[in-house]
Scaffold this active site. Structure first.
Site, PDB file in Angstrom:
ATOM      1  N   LYS A 121       0.778  -1.496   0.109  1.00 28.42           N
ATOM      2  CA  LYS A 121       0.007  -0.221   0.046  1.00 28.42           C
ATOM      3  C   LYS A 121       0.810   1.300   0.133  1.00 28.42           C
ATOM      4  CE  LYS A 121      -1.379   2.262   3.531  1.00 28.42           C
ATOM      5  NZ  LYS A 121      -1.971   2.843   4.704  1.00 28.42           N
ATOM      6  N   ASP A 139      -6.322   1.027   1.162  1.00 30.47           N
ATOM      7  CA  ASP A 139      -6.399   1.137   2.615  1.00 30.47           C
ATOM      8  C   ASP A 139      -7.586   0.700   3.121  1.00 30.47           C
ATOM      9  OD1 ASP A 139      -8.127   3.107   2.048  1.00 30.47           O
ATOM     10  OD2 ASP A 139      -6.936   4.652   2.994  1.00 30.47           O
TER      11      ASP A 139
END
Length: 224
Positions: A121, A139
């Protein structure tokens, strides 16, 4: 409405709702962004920005982070969750940047994920926001919204959610879609108390419809 049409509908709606969606982590360069995203794990962007306001004045380069004792860096970020492990990762990361990349943040996804504390991420956020390489960082907001709107299944892993979004969303819209899904999840389709009653996407949101049913039943009972 097929999957592509549904996705286009969703993208158009959230674009109208959040036309100015952007990365809310304050930073002036790729190194600061990398540190900020690392700190944001299990922490709000608002808190990170408060901490980095002082942090980025004190530390400008990887060498600056290595010039202090670990305990001092820990105290500088102690308002951040998991601050001890994050401080350790920042120093380890800084050492690698100096030894392997002449103090610069690597411009490749593979190079980024090799850094301590930098996962997929974080790497996607840095690649898209610092280096303008299209990417979708998943996320908690992006994952939640994608599953609620049926762009992914409830039991899909984060990686599968990312892969599905990459197939459904045009590549040149990946980065912007990432930001808009975050804004949609952070300010509208919240984890607790999502604004289903005024949601323009309620008609395609199974979870939203389920949430609204109890309210309708209660209204019907009170009218009898």
């Amino acid at each position: 409405m097929n999957a592509k049409q549904k996705t286009r509908h969703i993208l158009d709606i959230i674009a109208e709702m959040f036309p100015d969606a952007h990365c809310e982590l304050r930073h002036d360069n790729p190194f600061e962004l990398t540190i900020a995203v690392l700190l944001s794990a299990q922490c709000t962007d608002e808190t990170v920005n408060k901490v980095t306001a002082d942090l980025f004045r004190k530390y400008k380069t990887p060498q600056d982070y290595l010039s202090v004792e670990l305990e001092e860096l820990e105290q500088d970020i102690r308002r951040i969750g998991l601050f001890r492990s994050k401080a350790s990762n920042i120093q380890k990361l800084s050492r690698i940047l100096i030894d392997k990349y002449d103090g610069d943040v690597p411009r490749t996804h593979d190079g980024l994920v090799e850094l301590p504390g930098v996962g997929r991420k974080t790497a996607n956020v840095v690649m898209s926001n610092a280096f303008d390489v299209p990417a979708i960082a998943v996320d908690t907001h992006v994952e939640r919204v994608s599953k609620r709107l049926g762009l992914a299944k409830a039991d899909d892993t984060v990686l599968i959610v990312e892969q599905k979004l990459m197939k459904l969303v045009p590549r040149d819209e990946w980065t912007l879609t990432h930001h808009r899904l975050i804004f949609f999840g952070r300010y509208h389709c919240k984890a607790q108390n999502p604004q289903c009653a005024i949601c323009p996407l309620l008609d395609i949101c199974k979870e939203g419809k389920k949430r609204m049913k109890p309210a309708n039943k209660t209204k019907n009972k009170s009218s009898n």
